[in-house]
Motif scaffolding. Structure first.
Motif, PDB file in Angstrom:
ATOM      1  N   GLY A  14      -3.345 -56.517 -22.029  1.00 55.51           N
ATOM      2  CA  GLY A  14      -3.889 -56.825 -23.350  1.00 55.51           C
ATOM      3  C   GLY A  14      -3.363 -58.140 -23.888  1.00 55.51           C
ATOM      4  N   LYS A  15      -2.097 -58.444 -23.600  1.00 51.32           N
ATOM      5  CA  LYS A  15      -1.500 -59.707 -24.060  1.00 51.32           C
ATOM      6  C   LYS A  15      -2.210 -60.904 -23.419  1.00 51.32           C
ATOM      7  N   LEU A  16      -2.508 -60.781 -22.114  1.00 48.24           N
ATOM      8  CA  LEU A  16      -3.196 -61.872 -21.431  1.00 48.24           C
ATOM      9  C   LEU A  16      -4.615 -62.024 -21.967  1.00 48.24           C
TER      10      LEU A  16
ATOM     11  N   LYS B 139      -4.758 -74.013 -18.742  1.00 50.03           N
ATOM     12  CA  LYS B 139      -4.081 -73.682 -17.494  1.00 50.03           C
ATOM     13  C   LYS B 139      -2.561 -73.713 -17.640  1.00 50.03           C
ATOM     14  N   THR B 140      -2.065 -74.631 -18.458  1.00 46.65           N
ATOM     15  CA  THR B 140      -0.615 -74.690 -18.679  1.00 46.65           C
ATOM     16  C   THR B 140      -0.166 -73.508 -19.527  1.00 46.65           C
ATOM     17  N   THR B 141      -0.980 -73.104 -20.488  1.00 40.90           N
ATOM     18  CA  THR B 141      -0.665 -71.914 -21.285  1.00 40.90           C
ATOM     19  C   THR B 141      -0.678 -70.671 -20.401  1.00 40.90           C
ATOM     20  N   ARG B 142      -1.637 -70.614 -19.485  1.00 47.62           N
ATOM     21  CA  ARG B 142      -1.720 -69.488 -18.550  1.00 47.62           C
ATOM     22  C   ARG B 142      -0.465 -69.443 -17.678  1.00 47.62           C
ATOM     23  N   ALA B 143      -0.016 -70.613 -17.210  1.00 50.69           N
ATOM     24  CA  ALA B 143       1.220 -70.674 -16.426  1.00 50.69           C
ATOM     25  C   ALA B 143       2.412 -70.272 -17.284  1.00 50.69           C
ATOM     26  N   GLY B 144       2.370 -70.655 -18.564  1.00 52.23           N
ATOM     27  CA  GLY B 144       3.438 -70.270 -19.487  1.00 52.23           C
ATOM     28  C   GLY B 144       3.506 -68.772 -19.697  1.00 52.23           C
ATOM     29  N   PHE B 145       2.348 -68.111 -19.644  1.00 47.51           N
ATOM     30  CA  PHE B 145       2.314 -66.646 -19.745  1.00 47.51           C
ATOM     31  C   PHE B 145       3.102 -66.038 -18.596  1.00 47.51           C
ATOM     32  N   TYR B 146       2.854 -66.551 -17.389  1.00 44.55           N
ATOM     33  CA  TYR B 146       3.599 -66.051 -16.228  1.00 44.55           C
ATOM     34  C   TYR B 146       5.092 -66.319 -16.388  1.00 44.55           C
ATOM     35  N   GLU B 147       5.414 -67.529 -16.790  1.00 41.13           N
ATOM     36  CA  GLU B 147       6.822 -67.922 -16.909  1.00 41.13           C
ATOM     37  C   GLU B 147       7.542 -67.088 -17.963  1.00 41.13           C
ATOM     38  N   SER B 148       6.881 -66.831 -19.091  1.00 44.98           N
ATOM     39  CA  SER B 148       7.524 -66.155 -20.216  1.00 44.98           C
ATOM     40  C   SER B 148       7.551 -64.641 -20.070  1.00 44.98           C
TER      41      SER B 148
ATOM     42  N   MET C 292       9.587 -60.908 -29.360  1.00 45.98           N
ATOM     43  CA  MET C 292       8.162 -60.838 -29.067  1.00 45.98           C
ATOM     44  C   MET C 292       7.598 -62.257 -28.966  1.00 45.98           C
ATOM     45  N   ILE C 293       6.978 -62.554 -27.838  1.00 46.41           N
ATOM     46  CA  ILE C 293       6.410 -63.878 -27.612  1.00 46.41           C
ATOM     47  C   ILE C 293       4.974 -63.900 -28.121  1.00 46.41           C
ATOM     48  N   SER C 294       4.673 -64.833 -28.996  1.00 45.88           N
ATOM     49  CA  SER C 294       3.334 -64.939 -29.556  1.00 45.88           C
ATOM     50  C   SER C 294       2.505 -65.953 -28.770  1.00 45.88           C
ATOM     51  N   ASN C 295       1.174 -65.948 -29.026  1.00 47.22           N
ATOM     52  CA  ASN C 295       0.310 -66.940 -28.397  1.00 47.22           C
ATOM     53  C   ASN C 295       0.696 -68.348 -28.827  1.00 47.22           C
ATOM     54  N   GLN C 296       1.156 -68.469 -30.071  1.00 50.85           N
ATOM     55  CA  GLN C 296       1.595 -69.772 -30.569  1.00 50.85           C
ATOM     56  C   GLN C 296       2.804 -70.274 -29.769  1.00 50.85           C
ATOM     57  N   ASP C 297       3.701 -69.338 -29.425  1.00 49.10           N
ATOM     58  CA  ASP C 297       4.865 -69.704 -28.610  1.00 49.10           C
ATOM     59  C   ASP C 297       4.427 -70.194 -27.229  1.00 49.10           C
ATOM     60  N   LEU C 298       3.465 -69.482 -26.629  1.00 46.63           N
ATOM     61  CA  LEU C 298       2.976 -69.869 -25.314  1.00 46.63           C
ATOM     62  C   LEU C 298       2.304 -71.234 -25.359  1.00 46.63           C
ATOM     63  N   LYS C 299       1.527 -71.464 -26.413  1.00 43.15           N
ATOM     64  CA  LYS C 299       0.824 -72.749 -26.528  1.00 43.15           C
ATOM     65  C   LYS C 299       1.802 -73.883 -26.799  1.00 43.15           C
ATOM     66  N   LYS C 300       2.827 -73.598 -27.576  1.00 46.23           N
ATOM     67  CA  LYS C 300       3.837 -74.629 -27.829  1.00 46.23           C
ATOM     68  C   LYS C 300       4.561 -74.989 -26.532  1.00 46.23           C
ATOM     69  N   LYS C 301       4.858 -73.957 -25.739  1.00 46.86           N
ATOM     70  CA  LYS C 301       5.516 -74.192 -24.451  1.00 46.86           C
ATOM     71  C   LYS C 301       4.625 -75.041 -23.552  1.00 46.86           C
ATOM     72  N   ALA C 302       3.319 -74.764 -23.598  1.00 45.48           N
ATOM     73  CA  ALA C 302       2.376 -75.537 -22.801  1.00 45.48           C
ATOM     74  C   ALA C 302       2.324 -76.986 -23.268  1.00 45.48           C
ATOM     75  N   LEU C 303       2.258 -77.187 -24.566  1.00 42.53           N
ATOM     76  CA  LEU C 303       2.203 -78.544 -25.115  1.00 42.53           C
ATOM     77  C   LEU C 303       3.485 -79.309 -24.843  1.00 42.53           C
ATOM     78  N   ASP C 304       4.609 -78.604 -24.850  1.00 44.54           N
ATOM     79  CA  ASP C 304       5.885 -79.258 -24.506  1.00 44.54           C
ATOM     80  C   ASP C 304       5.857 -79.743 -23.062  1.00 44.54           C
ATOM     81  N   GLY C 305       5.285 -78.918 -22.174  1.00 43.90           N
ATOM     82  CA  GLY C 305       5.199 -79.310 -20.772  1.00 43.90           C
ATOM     83  C   GLY C 305       4.239 -80.463 -20.544  1.00 43.90           C
ATOM     84  N   LEU C 306       3.198 -80.542 -21.396  1.00 42.38           N
ATOM     85  CA  LEU C 306       2.206 -81.592 -21.261  1.00 42.38           C
ATOM     86  C   LEU C 306       2.567 -82.849 -22.047  1.00 42.38           C
TER      87      LEU C 306
END
Length: 222
Positions: free
Chosen positions: A167-169, A198-207, A1-15
């Motif tokens: 609901g996840k989005l 925007k990077t977190t939003r892109a991470g949602f699509y990617e994940s 299960m992917i959490s919002n924290q996971d998505l944000k971490k992925k975004a911060l890694d990309g940034l």
């Protein structure tokens, strides 16, 4: 299960090594929008002065809206694609923001269809319109990875892949409420919150969307 924290971490890694590009693209987008808005404001004044007829004003505003949509829509899509490159840790030059103008006919048609469909569903009740907004939310990312799809095919594909994920989005977007509130008091915070969101939003699509589609394709190929 992917959490919002996971998505944000992925975004911060990309940034991590690309905050300059992330913030710079947001500033560039903002400057372009302000410039075009000022030009169009002068355009309205010239066309409507000295008349105050409602019809003339209405026609002028309609023309201005079409011009705004024509210029702004590809830029917003281009920045979304740029942040998708960042979350994938791929090369993301500023020129990527403007490459979308090459696909303008399809992007224009896609955006128009989405607006019409959401508006029609909203005529029933506001909730169906909101649900359709979330259902179609991944269309521009899908077109990035699958450019051979038609506008309607991409919209339907977004709807299919978003089943059970709306609901996840919504929860992911809601997790940025604090940033939105901060931005209402300190506008400068948008310089960081915009690329972060925007990077977190892109991470949602990617994940969720891209990854699930790859798994489906792998299962079908067996």
């Amino acid at each position: 299960m992917i959490s919002n924290q996971d998505l944000k971490k992925k975004a911060l890694d990309g940034l991590a090594n690309n905050w300059g590009k992330g913030v710079g693209s947001g500033i560039l987008l903002y400057v372009i929008i302000i410039f075009i808005a000022l030009v169009l404001h002068v355009f309205i004044l010239l066309l409507t002065y000295p008349t105050e007829e409602d019809l003339a004003l209405l026609i002028t505003m309609g023309i201005v809206y079409i011009i705004c949509y024509t210029f702004f829509m590809p830029l917003f899509v281009g920045t979304s694609w740029m942040y998708l490159h960042l979350v994938r840790q791929e090369h993301a030059p500023f020129s990527l923001m403007f490459t979308t103008f090459r696909f303008f006919p399809k992007l224009f048609t896609t955006g128009l269809l989405k607006m019409v469909l959401v508006a029609l569903w909203s005529l029933l009740l506001i909730i169906p319109g909101i649900l359709r907004y979330y259902s179609y939310s991944q269309t521009i990312y899908i077109l990035k990875d699958e450019p051979d799809l038609s506008a309607m095919e991409a919209i339907n594909e977004s709807k299919r892949r978003m089943e059970g994920k709306r609901g996840k989005l919504f929860l992911m977007q809601s997790s940025f409420i604090g940033w939105y509130l901060l931005g209402s008091f300190t506008t400068i915070s948008h310089l960081w919150s915009y690329p972060y969101y925007k990077t977190t939003r892109a991470g949602f699509y990617e994940s969720y969307i891209k990854r699930e589609n790859l798994i489906e394709a792998e299962v079908q190929s067996r």
